[in-house]
Design a protein around this motif. Sequence first.
Motif, PDB file in Angstrom:
ATOM      1  N   UNK A 185       0.862  -1.177   0.000  1.00  0.00           N
ATOM      2  CA  UNK A 185       0.000   0.000   0.000  1.00  0.00           C
ATOM      3  C   UNK A 185       0.894   1.221   0.000  1.00  0.00           C
ATOM      4  N   UNK A 186       0.382   2.324  -0.529  1.00  0.00           N
ATOM      5  CA  UNK A 186       1.128   3.575  -0.535  1.00  0.00           C
ATOM      6  C   UNK A 186       0.463   4.558   0.412  1.00  0.00           C
ATOM      7  N   UNK A 187       1.282   5.277   1.161  1.00  0.00           N
ATOM      8  CA  UNK A 187       0.789   6.348   2.030  1.00  0.00           C
ATOM      9  C   UNK A 187       1.363   7.655   1.513  1.00  0.00           C
ATOM     10  N   UNK A 188       0.521   8.663   1.391  1.00  0.00           N
ATOM     11  CA  UNK A 188       0.958   9.994   0.984  1.00  0.00           C
ATOM     12  C   UNK A 188       0.826  10.894   2.201  1.00  0.00           C
ATOM     13  N   UNK A 189       1.972  11.381   2.690  1.00  0.00           N
ATOM     14  CA  UNK A 189       2.026  12.173   3.917  1.00  0.00           C
ATOM     15  C   UNK A 189       2.692  13.514   3.649  1.00  0.00           C
ATOM     16  N   UNK A 190       2.333  14.544   4.425  1.00  0.00           N
ATOM     17  CA  UNK A 190       3.084  15.797   4.293  1.00  0.00           C
ATOM     18  C   UNK A 190       4.567  15.520   4.532  1.00  0.00           C
TER      19      UNK A 190
END
Length: 101
Positions: free
Chosen positions: A39-44
């Motif tokens: 899974x991919x997480x997009x975080x600041x």
Amino acid sequence: MEIKIVKIVTGETVIGTKVSDYLEDVALIQVIPSSGGIQLAILPYGFPFEEKIGGKIPLDKIVYEFKDVPADIKNKYLEAKSDIKISSTMPGSNLDFNLIK
């Protein structure tokens, strides 16, 4: 607006909007292994100290630029950046995506 996924000199993979000589609204992409694959997480980029996507990275700090940005990753980035939900399908619509607030 040109959205790019790049590797920077620190080895991190980030996504952002390319503007003349820098990448702005930078978000970190983290890969999370799961039982169904990844899974991919997009975080600041400044997470956990910053909760909003922002900041700039000069283009000379980019060591690799991915050729294509998959539409689903682009949509998730835009959702994270704007707090607007993007739906890729809507019955009876010819649009590629619809904005849902």
